[in-house]
Write an enzyme that holds these catalytic residues in place. Structure first.
Site, mmCIF file in Angstrom:
data_model
loop_
_atom_site.group_PDB
_atom_site.id
_atom_site.type_symbol
_atom_site.label_atom_id
_atom_site.label_comp_id
_atom_site.label_asym_id
_atom_site.label_seq_id
_atom_site.Cartn_x
_atom_site.Cartn_y
_atom_site.Cartn_z
ATOM 1 N N HIS A 1 -6.296 24.447 -117.930
ATOM 2 C CA HIS A 1 -4.919 24.867 -118.222
ATOM 3 C C HIS A 1 -3.967 23.822 -117.647
ATOM 4 O O HIS A 1 -4.007 23.534 -116.442
ATOM 5 C CB HIS A 1 -4.627 26.242 -117.628
ATOM 6 C CG HIS A 1 -5.332 27.362 -118.328
ATOM 7 N ND1 HIS A 1 -5.797 28.487 -117.684
ATOM 8 C CD2 HIS A 1 -5.646 27.532 -119.645
ATOM 9 C CE1 HIS A 1 -6.365 29.295 -118.561
ATOM 10 N NE2 HIS A 1 -6.293 28.734 -119.762
ATOM 11 N N ARG B 1 -0.837 23.474 -116.706
ATOM 12 C CA ARG B 1 0.135 23.663 -115.624
ATOM 13 C C ARG B 1 -0.495 23.924 -114.268
ATOM 14 O O ARG B 1 0.210 23.935 -113.247
ATOM 15 C CB ARG B 1 1.072 24.813 -115.975
ATOM 16 C CG ARG B 1 0.407 26.184 -116.080
ATOM 17 C CD ARG B 1 1.403 27.199 -116.615
ATOM 18 N NE ARG B 1 0.820 28.521 -116.810
ATOM 19 C CZ ARG B 1 1.484 29.533 -117.381
ATOM 20 N NH1 ARG B 1 2.718 29.337 -117.806
ATOM 21 N NH2 ARG B 1 0.912 30.707 -117.533
ATOM 22 N N GLU B 2 -1.810 24.116 -114.223
ATOM 23 C CA GLU B 2 -2.477 24.459 -112.967
ATOM 24 C C GLU B 2 -2.875 23.189 -112.213
ATOM 25 O O GLU B 2 -4.051 22.886 -112.024
ATOM 26 C CB GLU B 2 -3.677 25.365 -113.267
ATOM 27 C CG GLU B 2 -3.247 26.681 -113.907
ATOM 28 C CD GLU B 2 -4.418 27.523 -114.418
ATOM 29 O OE1 GLU B 2 -5.585 27.163 -114.173
ATOM 30 O OE2 GLU B 2 -4.155 28.546 -115.087
ATOM 31 N N ARG C 1 0.463 25.463 -120.777
ATOM 32 C CA ARG C 1 -0.855 25.977 -120.428
ATOM 33 C C ARG C 1 -1.958 25.488 -121.374
ATOM 34 O O ARG C 1 -3.073 25.200 -120.949
ATOM 35 C CB ARG C 1 -0.787 27.511 -120.462
ATOM 36 C CG ARG C 1 -2.111 28.264 -120.407
ATOM 37 C CD ARG C 1 -1.839 29.758 -120.588
ATOM 38 N NE ARG C 1 -3.053 30.548 -120.711
ATOM 39 C CZ ARG C 1 -3.666 31.164 -119.716
ATOM 40 N NH1 ARG C 1 -3.179 31.055 -118.488
ATOM 41 N NH2 ARG C 1 -4.749 31.885 -119.913
ATOM 42 N N ASN D 1 -9.415 28.427 -122.525
ATOM 43 C CA ASN D 1 -10.257 29.416 -121.846
ATOM 44 C C ASN D 1 -10.294 30.760 -122.584
ATOM 45 O O ASN D 1 -10.664 31.786 -122.019
ATOM 46 C CB ASN D 1 -9.803 29.628 -120.400
ATOM 47 C CG ASN D 1 -10.907 30.171 -119.525
ATOM 48 O OD1 ASN D 1 -12.072 29.793 -119.666
ATOM 49 N ND2 ASN D 1 -10.567 31.078 -118.619
ATOM 50 N N ARG D 2 -9.906 30.738 -123.835
ATOM 51 C CA ARG D 2 -10.120 31.871 -124.751
ATOM 52 C C ARG D 2 -10.853 31.409 -126.013
ATOM 53 O O ARG D 2 -10.987 32.162 -126.957
ATOM 54 C CB ARG D 2 -8.781 32.515 -125.155
ATOM 55 C CG ARG D 2 -7.961 33.068 -124.006
ATOM 56 C CD ARG D 2 -8.639 34.254 -123.344
ATOM 57 N NE ARG D 2 -7.797 34.813 -122.291
ATOM 58 C CZ ARG D 2 -7.786 34.401 -121.023
ATOM 59 N NH1 ARG D 2 -8.596 33.411 -120.650
ATOM 60 N NH2 ARG D 2 -7.000 34.945 -120.122
ATOM 61 N N HIS E 1 -9.209 27.324 -111.262
ATOM 62 C CA HIS E 1 -7.931 27.703 -111.863
ATOM 63 C C HIS E 1 -6.918 28.019 -110.745
ATOM 64 O O HIS E 1 -7.255 28.019 -109.572
ATOM 65 C CB HIS E 1 -8.091 28.954 -112.734
ATOM 66 C CG HIS E 1 -8.900 28.754 -113.971
ATOM 67 N ND1 HIS E 1 -8.336 28.626 -115.220
ATOM 68 C CD2 HIS E 1 -10.241 28.673 -114.168
ATOM 69 C CE1 HIS E 1 -9.292 28.468 -116.124
ATOM 70 N NE2 HIS E 1 -10.458 28.493 -115.506
ATOM 71 N N TYR F 1 -3.227 30.799 -110.423
ATOM 72 C CA TYR F 1 -3.283 31.112 -109.008
ATOM 73 C C TYR F 1 -3.624 32.596 -108.890
ATOM 74 O O TYR F 1 -3.461 33.345 -109.850
ATOM 75 C CB TYR F 1 -1.920 30.850 -108.333
ATOM 76 C CG TYR F 1 -0.809 31.739 -108.874
ATOM 77 C CD1 TYR F 1 -0.433 32.898 -108.219
ATOM 78 C CD2 TYR F 1 -0.161 31.433 -110.070
ATOM 79 C CE1 TYR F 1 0.570 33.732 -108.715
ATOM 80 C CE2 TYR F 1 0.832 32.253 -110.579
ATOM 81 C CZ TYR F 1 1.194 33.402 -109.899
ATOM 82 O OH TYR F 1 2.174 34.230 -110.426
ATOM 83 N N GLU G 1 -9.729 31.367 -108.676
ATOM 84 C CA GLU G 1 -8.274 31.343 -108.828
ATOM 85 C C GLU G 1 -7.725 30.945 -107.461
ATOM 86 O O GLU G 1 -7.750 31.731 -106.509
ATOM 87 C CB GLU G 1 -7.740 32.709 -109.259
ATOM 88 C CG GLU G 1 -8.161 33.140 -110.665
ATOM 89 C CD GLU G 1 -7.387 32.443 -111.759
ATOM 90 O OE1 GLU G 1 -6.466 31.659 -111.442
ATOM 91 O OE2 GLU G 1 -7.701 32.666 -112.945
#
Length: 423
Positions: free
Chosen positions: A183, A185-186, A241, A258-259, A310, A312, A384
């Site tokens: 993702h 933005r992570e 994302r 992740n889907r 990942h 958060y 996470e």
């Protein structure tokens, strides 16, 4: 000096926004609240269906037992607050002005590549550009030719290389997979993975545990699983994302990678709407970033551990996300997760919880740990990382190394457990 840096940043920001049409978040607020009934839960979920509000749920409305965190654009802050108040929902403002955190984070990354000459001079306390990260990957392999090899496993939608680092002392070994950055933005996830990869090279031959492990198993690390999304998050939309693929018939782009895995694809916990944050994609493994992982792991055929990083939430999750039926070794997964968290907490006292995805959060279809577990990979976990919401996706760079250090202790525990059970 500080004022000079701020002035330089202001000039840089104005130029950058004009040149790159960067999305700004001035006045955007992140609200945190809990709901007390299924009726309130349904009301909050109805907000997500109002596309004109352009809301971004950082923590989805999935259960009355879990907090909800929601980014609200400036022009809709009053509307959303009034909605919550009129329905008896008590909220707090977690982030008053998101742009201020974006600005601070950008200032901290200015000059992060200055003086980079090999992995020893790399600044592990900063978030880096993709170019810097790719250079670091090359350097790490060059500096450790007996231990590390850089492998290209595919290319992204925008033709960027998908690199994996292989840590190995032999051939045809059982293997461990670690990925991060799926993702965009992570940012904390790849930053932690970079520190861990360096740690592996410095500890091999010194730490008996990691030395013994690498004498029996290989470790594969994909530090940047979604390079397109990461670049877009850095240059255009900090909250991006998804991937950057395009689809005919829609102006929206990108898929939640992740889907996109073949694990109850398109089911609950994902969306079939192309503009949604959790859009699963037009079909299974439509994303080249996902297809590369799938092909590599299937072709290898002997992975024992699958770990994905990942942010958060401070949780350690395991299968399943798409069903309440527990995996065959559920008790072992849960016990090992508890031991890993105990090791993590021992360093700085950071509190994590653990559980299956469907228990700890809610249903999630098409995710990577469900897919990997269904491929026969017995130990499948998603971390996470920090924090619990004070900064959310905007974790300050001064928390990179503490997060990496504690996460490494948990990952080591999982890897050692798998290694100890080799025939």
């Amino acid at each position: 000096m500080v004022e000079e840096m701020r002035a330089l940043w202001l000039f840089h920001s104005i130029f950058f926004v004009v040149a790159h049409s960067q999305v700004t978040f001035v006045g955007h607020q992140v609200l945190r609240f809990r709901i007390n009934s299924q009726e309130q839960l349904a009301m909050v979920k109805s907000l997500a269906e109002l596309d004109y509000l352009k809301l971004d749920f950082w923590k989805e409305p999935v259960s009355i037992s879990l907090p909800i965190e929601l980014r609200v654009p400036r022009k809709h802050v009053r509307t959303v607050k009034s909605f919550l108040e009129s329905n008896g929902i008590i909220y707090s403002v977690m982030i008053k002005n998101l742009q201020s955190l974006v600005d601070e984070q950008h200032v901290s990354t200015l000059g992060s590549d200055q003086g980079q000459n090999g992995t020893n001079s790399f600044n592990y306390r900063s978030y880096h550009t993709l170019k810097e990260i790719f250079r670091w990957l090359k350097d790490l392999a060059a500096e450790n030719p007996q231990l590390v090899r850089r492998i290209r496993i595919g290319i992204s939608s925008q033709r960027r290389a998908l690199h994996v680092l292989k840590f190995s002392t032999g051939r045809n070994r059982p293997a461990i997979w670690i990925d991060s950055g799926i993702h965009g933005r992570e940012w904390i996830a790849p930053a932690v993975a970079i520190w861990i990869a360096k740690k592996i090279t410095t500890d091999y031959g010194i730490d008996p545990s990691i030395t013994s492990l690498l004498n029996k198993m290989d470790i594969f690390m994909e530090i940047m699983a979604n390079p397109d999304g990461y670049v877009y998050s850095r240059t255009t939309n900090r909250m991006w994302r998804k991937t950057m693929s395009t689809s005919p018939g829609t102006h929206c782009f990108g898929v939640d990678a992740n889907r996109n895995f073949d694990a109850n694809f398109g089911g609950n916990g994902s969306s079939k709407a192309p503009c949604a944050e959790s859009y699963c994609g037009p079909h299974v493994h439509s994303e080249p970033e996902v297809k590369a992982i799938v092909n590599f792991i299937k072709n290898h055929g002997n992975f024992m551990v699958f770990i994905t990083l990942h942010s958060y939430l401070q949780r350690l999750l395991y299968p399943y996300g798409y069903t309440h039926v527990p995996p065959e070794n559920f008790e072992e997964l849960a016990t090992l997760a508890g031991e890993a968290i105990e090791a993590l907490t021992s360093l700085y006292g950071t509190q994590y919880t653990h559980g299956s995805i469907v228990q700890a959060i809610d249903q999630s279809s098409g995710n990577s740990i469900d897919w990997s577990y269904n491929q026969g990979i017995k130990y499948a976990y998603a971390f996470e990382l920090r924090d619990e919401g004070q900064y959310g996706f905007m974790l300050p760079p001064n928390q990179i190394i503490p997060t990496a250090e504690e996460t490494w202790l948990a990952i080591k525990k999982i890897m050692e457990h798998a290694s100890d059970r080799l025939p």
